[in-house]
Design a protein around this motif. Structure first.
Motif, short mmCIF file in Angstrom:
data_model
loop_
_atom_site.label_atom_id
_atom_site.label_comp_id
_atom_site.label_asym_id
_atom_site.label_seq_id
_atom_site.Cartn_x
_atom_site.Cartn_y
_atom_site.Cartn_z
N ILE A 43 0.75 -1.32 -0.06
CA ILE A 43 -0.13 -0.13 -0.31
C ILE A 43 0.66 1.56 0.06
CG2 ILE A 43 -1.61 1.28 1.44
CD1 ILE A 43 -2.61 -1.52 2.34
N ASP A 44 1.93 1.15 0.75
CA ASP A 44 2.83 2.51 0.86
C ASP A 44 3.45 2.76 -0.55
OD1 ASP A 44 2.48 3.26 3.44
OD2 ASP A 44 3.88 2.35 4.47
N GLN A 46 2.49 1.71 -3.23
CA GLN A 46 1.71 2.40 -4.44
C GLN A 46 1.34 3.92 -4.17
OE1 GLN A 46 -1.75 -0.16 -3.26
NE2 GLN A 46 -1.41 -1.76 -5.12
N ASP A 47 1.30 4.18 -2.81
CA ASP A 47 0.96 5.50 -2.53
C ASP A 47 2.24 6.51 -2.96
OD1 ASP A 47 -1.45 5.21 -1.22
OD2 ASP A 47 -0.44 5.14 0.96
N ILE A 50 1.62 6.91 -6.71
CA ILE A 50 0.63 7.90 -7.15
C ILE A 50 1.07 9.42 -6.88
CG2 ILE A 50 -1.54 8.60 -6.20
CD1 ILE A 50 -2.39 5.73 -5.43
N THR A 51 1.72 9.48 -5.68
CA THR A 51 1.98 10.82 -5.34
C THR A 51 3.00 11.27 -6.29
OG1 THR A 51 1.62 10.23 -2.82
CG2 THR A 51 3.11 12.17 -3.71
N THR A 54 1.45 13.11 -9.05
CA THR A 54 0.62 14.10 -8.75
C THR A 54 1.17 15.48 -8.56
OG1 THR A 54 -0.86 12.17 -7.63
CG2 THR A 54 -1.60 14.44 -7.18
N THR A 122 -0.03 15.39 -1.48
CA THR A 122 -0.53 14.27 -0.72
C THR A 122 -1.00 14.69 0.72
OG1 THR A 122 0.19 12.09 0.11
CG2 THR A 122 1.89 13.68 0.19
N GLN A 123 -2.10 13.95 1.02
CA GLN A 123 -2.84 14.09 2.17
C GLN A 123 -2.90 15.78 2.69
OE1 GLN A 123 -1.26 11.37 5.46
NE2 GLN A 123 0.01 10.54 3.79
N TYR A 132 9.73 14.74 -0.04
CA TYR A 132 8.41 13.84 0.21
C TYR A 132 9.32 12.45 0.33
CZ TYR A 132 5.13 10.19 -1.10
OH TYR A 132 4.22 9.22 -1.18
N TYR A 136 9.83 9.43 3.58
CA TYR A 136 9.32 8.08 3.50
C TYR A 136 10.62 7.11 4.25
CZ TYR A 136 4.90 6.80 1.93
OH TYR A 136 3.55 6.55 2.15
#
Length: 213
Positions: A43-44, A46-47, A50-51, A54, A122-123, A132, A136
């Motif tokens: 999931i991370d 994938q995030d 995506i980010t 974006t 993001t968020q 960013y 992580y």
């Protein structure tokens, strides 16, 4: 940005070395097995993908440290139960291992070709890509420690990643004794391990644990 790639690659290498039996062992995350934590990595990753696609023209609002919200109480993640169900749905460990390697290696490659000056959203935050990805490093490194918490044979996070995470923790919460190992600072500082009586005395008035989420 190089440290992002190194910390994630080290984490993926460690997952790749796991046996099927390892996936059923407890992790360092309360109520999560190793398989649940590995599903969280999917999931991370994938995030991250995506980010990175974006971009935004909005002004930067956060950096690699302020990205994290700091508290002294355990976080209540509404997706925690979903992650457990998703992990169980994979059935065989090799399926989960294949998926995390697939999206995880893609995240490494995406980070390596990303423009560090680009701004992403993001968020409800806006960060430069470099910040960013820097944020992580904390995620990958702390969860690497969670992954191997009950797997003494598994490789541990890289020293540079541990040092960077210690720097983040001390910037948001205060300095730990200089004589402490970086790993002990992270484990004790985030409540993953209780301090010994002697360690508690050395901490003085420093309030722990710090929960970054």
């Amino acid at each position: 940005m190089d440290l992002f790639s190194r910390s994630l690659s080290d984490l993926l290498d460690t997952v790749g070395d796991l046996t099927d039996d390892d996936f059923a062992r407890p992790s360092g995350c309360a109520d999560w097995l190793v398989r649940d934590l590995v599903c969280h990595f999917v999931i991370d990753a994938q995030d991250v993908l995506i980010t990175l696609v974006t971009p935004t023209a909005d002004a930067v609002t956060h950096d690699a440290v302020t990205y994290w919200k700091v508290s002294h109480a355990p976080s209540d993640d509404p997706l925690a139960a979903l992650t457990v169900r998703l992990a169980a749905a994979y059935g065989e460990p090799w399926m989960l291992k294949h998926h995390v390697q697939d999206v995880g290696r893609a995240a490494v490659r995406a980070a390596q070709i990303a423009d560090p000056r680009l701004k992403v959203g993001t968020q409800d935050m806006v960060l430069a890509v470099a910040d960013y990805l820097g944020a992580y490093v904390w995620e990958w490194t702390l969860h690497h420690l969670d992954l191997v918490a009950h797997l003494p044979h598994a490789r541990r996070p890289h020293a540079d990643a541990l040092a960077r995470c210690r720097e983040v923790l001390e910037r948001v919460g205060g300095a730990f004794p200089a004589s402490w190992r970086d790993e002990d600072v992270l484990l004790v500082g985030t409540g993953r391990r209780a301090p010994t009586e002697a360690e508690r005395a050395e901490l003085g008035d420093l309030r722990i644990p710090f929960v970054l989420g």
